[in-house]
Design a protein around this motif. Sequence first.
Motif, PDB file in Angstrom:
ATOM      1  N   ALA A 227      23.919   5.911  -1.797  1.00  0.00           N
ATOM      2  CA  ALA A 227      23.660   6.894  -2.853  1.00  0.00           C
ATOM      3  C   ALA A 227      23.997   8.298  -2.342  1.00  0.00           C
ATOM      4  CB  ALA A 227      22.207   6.810  -3.295  1.00  0.00           C
ATOM      5  N   GLN A 228      23.631   8.587  -1.100  1.00  0.00           N
ATOM      6  CA  GLN A 228      23.947   9.911  -0.541  1.00  0.00           C
ATOM      7  C   GLN A 228      25.452  10.063  -0.339  1.00  0.00           C
ATOM      8  OE1 GLN A 228      21.638  11.297   2.768  1.00  0.00           O
ATOM      9  NE2 GLN A 228      19.688  10.711   1.838  1.00  0.00           N
ATOM     10  N   VAL A 229      26.075   9.004   0.159  1.00  0.00           N
ATOM     11  CA  VAL A 229      27.518   9.066   0.423  1.00  0.00           C
ATOM     12  C   VAL A 229      28.283   9.342  -0.883  1.00  0.00           C
ATOM     13  CG1 VAL A 229      29.521   7.682   1.110  1.00  0.00           C
ATOM     14  CG2 VAL A 229      27.421   7.601   2.470  1.00  0.00           C
ATOM     15  N   ASP A 230      27.922   8.635  -1.926  1.00  0.00           N
ATOM     16  CA  ASP A 230      28.636   8.811  -3.206  1.00  0.00           C
ATOM     17  C   ASP A 230      28.544  10.256  -3.680  1.00  0.00           C
ATOM     18  OD1 ASP A 230      29.316   6.180  -3.185  1.00  0.00           O
ATOM     19  OD2 ASP A 230      27.809   5.538  -4.645  1.00  0.00           O
ATOM     20  N   ILE A 231      27.382  10.847  -3.510  1.00  0.00           N
ATOM     21  CA  ILE A 231      27.195  12.232  -3.964  1.00  0.00           C
ATOM     22  C   ILE A 231      28.024  13.192  -3.096  1.00  0.00           C
ATOM     23  CG2 ILE A 231      25.510  14.101  -4.132  1.00  0.00           C
ATOM     24  CD1 ILE A 231      23.437  11.801  -4.806  1.00  0.00           C
ATOM     25  N   ILE A 232      27.950  13.011  -1.781  1.00  0.00           N
ATOM     26  CA  ILE A 232      28.693  13.924  -0.897  1.00  0.00           C
ATOM     27  C   ILE A 232      30.191  13.807  -1.171  1.00  0.00           C
ATOM     28  CG2 ILE A 232      29.253  14.490   1.508  1.00  0.00           C
ATOM     29  CD1 ILE A 232      26.422  13.348   2.230  1.00  0.00           C
ATOM     30  N   GLY A 257      27.803   1.003   7.711  1.00  0.00           N
ATOM     31  CA  GLY A 257      29.030   1.612   8.234  1.00  0.00           C
ATOM     32  C   GLY A 257      30.215   1.498   7.284  1.00  0.00           C
ATOM     33  N   ALA A 258      30.225   0.449   6.472  1.00  0.00           N
ATOM     34  CA  ALA A 258      31.353   0.247   5.562  1.00  0.00           C
ATOM     35  C   ALA A 258      31.451   1.387   4.538  1.00  0.00           C
ATOM     36  CB  ALA A 258      31.213  -1.094   4.848  1.00  0.00           C
ATOM     37  N   ASP A 259      30.337   2.074   4.287  1.00  0.00           N
ATOM     38  CA  ASP A 259      30.361   3.176   3.321  1.00  0.00           C
ATOM     39  C   ASP A 259      30.649   4.531   3.977  1.00  0.00           C
ATOM     40  OD1 ASP A 259      29.777   1.645   1.063  1.00  0.00           O
ATOM     41  OD2 ASP A 259      27.643   1.621   1.570  1.00  0.00           O
ATOM     42  N   LEU A 260      30.621   4.568   5.306  1.00  0.00           N
ATOM     43  CA  LEU A 260      30.775   5.846   6.017  1.00  0.00           C
ATOM     44  C   LEU A 260      32.177   5.965   6.611  1.00  0.00           C
ATOM     45  CD1 LEU A 260      27.354   5.661   7.891  1.00  0.00           C
ATOM     46  CD2 LEU A 260      27.909   7.209   6.011  1.00  0.00           C
ATOM     47  N   ASP A 261      32.481   7.152   7.133  1.00  0.00           N
ATOM     48  CA  ASP A 261      33.780   7.349   7.794  1.00  0.00           C
ATOM     49  C   ASP A 261      33.661   7.209   9.299  1.00  0.00           C
ATOM     50  OD1 ASP A 261      35.211   8.190   5.370  1.00  0.00           O
ATOM     51  OD2 ASP A 261      33.732   9.806   5.436  1.00  0.00           O
ATOM     52  N   ILE A 262      32.517   7.607   9.830  1.00  0.00           N
ATOM     53  CA  ILE A 262      32.339   7.632  11.281  1.00  0.00           C
ATOM     54  C   ILE A 262      30.964   7.041  11.601  1.00  0.00           C
ATOM     55  CG2 ILE A 262      32.221   9.112  13.337  1.00  0.00           C
ATOM     56  CD1 ILE A 262      33.702  11.273  11.777  1.00  0.00           C
ATOM     57  N   VAL A 306      31.265  -0.660  14.275  1.00  0.00           N
ATOM     58  CA  VAL A 306      30.572  -0.235  13.048  1.00  0.00           C
ATOM     59  C   VAL A 306      31.356   0.877  12.334  1.00  0.00           C
ATOM     60  CG1 VAL A 306      28.452   0.883  12.201  1.00  0.00           C
ATOM     61  CG2 VAL A 306      28.300  -0.943  13.913  1.00  0.00           C
ATOM     62  N   GLY A 307      32.027   1.708  13.093  1.00  0.00           N
ATOM     63  CA  GLY A 307      32.762   2.834  12.507  1.00  0.00           C
ATOM     64  C   GLY A 307      34.044   2.369  11.823  1.00  0.00           C
ATOM     65  N   LYS A 308      34.354   2.993  10.716  1.00  0.00           N
ATOM     66  CA  LYS A 308      35.586   2.621  10.007  1.00  0.00           C
ATOM     67  C   LYS A 308      36.795   2.956  10.881  1.00  0.00           C
ATOM     68  CE  LYS A 308      35.094   2.956   5.549  1.00  0.00           C
ATOM     69  NZ  LYS A 308      34.878   3.755   4.339  1.00  0.00           N
ATOM     70  N   ASN A 309      37.727   2.055  10.988  1.00  0.00           N
ATOM     71  CA  ASN A 309      38.905   2.217  11.851  1.00  0.00           C
ATOM     72  C   ASN A 309      38.528   2.607  13.282  1.00  0.00           C
ATOM     73  OD1 ASN A 309      40.572   1.799   9.582  1.00  0.00           O
ATOM     74  ND2 ASN A 309      40.269   3.940   8.991  1.00  0.00           N
TER      75      ASN A 309
END
Length: 635
Positions: A227-232, A257-262, A306-309
Amino acid sequence: MKRTLGTCYYPEHWPEDMWEVDAARMAALGLTWVRIGEFGWSVIEPAPGELQFDWLDRAIDTLGRHGLKVVLGTPTATPPRWMLDRHQDMLAVDAEGRARGFGSRRHYCFSHAGYFEESKRITRLLAERYGRNPHVAAWQTDNEYGCHDTILSYSDAARSAFQDWCAQRYQSTDALNRAWGNVFWSMIYDDFEQIGLPNLTVTEPNPAHVMAFRRFSSDQVVRFNRAQVDIIRAHSDAPIAHNYMGRVTEFDHYKVGADLDIATWDSYPLGFLEDRVGRPVEDQRAYARQGDPDFQAFHHDLYRAVGKNGRWWVMEQQPGPVNWAPYNPAPLPGMVRLWTWEAFAHGAEAVCYFRWRQAAMAQEQMHAGLLRPDSVEAPGFGEAQQVAAELTATPEVAPAQAPVGLIFDYEAEWMWAIQPHAKGASYFALVFDTYRALRRVGLDVDILPPQPEALAGYKLILAPGLMHLPDALLTALLASDAQVLLGPRTAARDADFRIPLPLPPALPGLPVTVSRVESLRPDMPEPLRGGGAAQMYLEDLETTADPVLETNSGVPVAVGAEAMIYLGGWLDDTAMDRLTRVLCARADLETFDLPEGVRTRTTAAERFWFNHSSQERQVGRITLPPAGVLRVPLV
Ligand code: GAL
């Protein structure tokens, strides 16, 4: 990629006339990043709806004017006191049914609908105001989900959300009753609203019920974070991170982690040593000022997964004594530098020291910073300065895929915790023992999520203790080119915590059936022929496959086929070293005989050597002083 340094800063703790000097000193030290804001809610919004962003505007501007990049945290780990008047039932409830009080932090229940809305509201206000601010170059959601045992909550809000979750997953109470085996002890439900949380039962609750609750609780964290990620994201292009912790496993980090960039994590090597690493007391003594030689590296490798890429940082790095462990020694001189370089060697993009200046008030007075409370440099400062100078000379560390993959699965961790079968048996400890054995012979390891697509390109894949093995993952393991190690307890349960038929591990191509399982007291290890022992946990293997390890009386403990070994016990270090050498020979992997406390890491361009011991160590022609770090270009 160029590696960078940073620090964690709390402008709200210091008079505003200090900010300018602080920012100038940070820039002069060679820092790139400054994380701020994550506990600032009560000064951003002192009363409901009364917003005071001016100070934060000025703090960000001051840091930005000195060329520093800000990581802005959402302050949802510390809801202000007034929040409790608005939402009296927002507190998490412990397993004994007690609400967890105000007066520290993380006092919220992930399932509370009102607090969930508040967390979105404050995130939106911050994202709207700072989403396009040129100095806000990254975001952090909340702070350390799971810190202080805050994932599992037995509140009314959690109960009703859990009932909804069960209704979604099982669709009917009949299906749920069948899946959980509720006919056992007459636990049949005929309405989802009858389903309680698995605490305060007379004796142990149904493991299937607990497993469902663990999955639900993890999903609640994913939802809260998303929810926070979508807003940011709607307001900012800057990357979004969360700071995870060491050995906090109550939620599925891969899913968050799948929703984050780092992915970032908070590394406190000396703080972790006694309570989290789980090594004998002699090791704790030997490494009291250095930290365990493998625990940080394990988490570096985990958070790379866990981190994307593969993007990950250390968001908080211990710079001196901390306040929260049973004992809090100062690091051996050189260790702050070693920890930093070790993180870079494992692929960290940035390492940020926690904190800039030691706080003179409140809970963390005994926690070192880069500066003392009087702003004089603390010992960690000089080591950060040395790393900064070294980075100026050689900022690049080139990443490389490791030859060995080690699967770590959060669901397996919950299954072992629910049904350990032996006091002290833990999946994390089993996987960590396996990791340590690999690192002792100098191998680089990628930790892998339990996903079929993660398995490509390895010579050796180890999946100890994977209590539930989905068909797709087994198929991918069988199809991979790697040598594979499975067991103990592989596929011992299905997704709903039942013993599957045919009996486990049911591996095509490897004729082995676990016919009986026993757990062993710590003082009754089972010695193995050729050295070492099985301990804690031992399976009877019905098998016609070739033995790889046997007890002194010739009972097989590990058996193998062409590209797979099944291990039916938990090995001590000696036996694990023997098995590791068998696996490496089969996978054609070069191994080293590393002296105690020395670890190595190979990147695409160089080999790093780290001496975690307090003695000088010799590796071939290389001499490593205590806390020594050496970079050798690959020829
Ligand atoms: C971390 C936390 C920080 C600080 C630090 C002290 O767990 O994120 O806010 O409390 O520990 O070591």
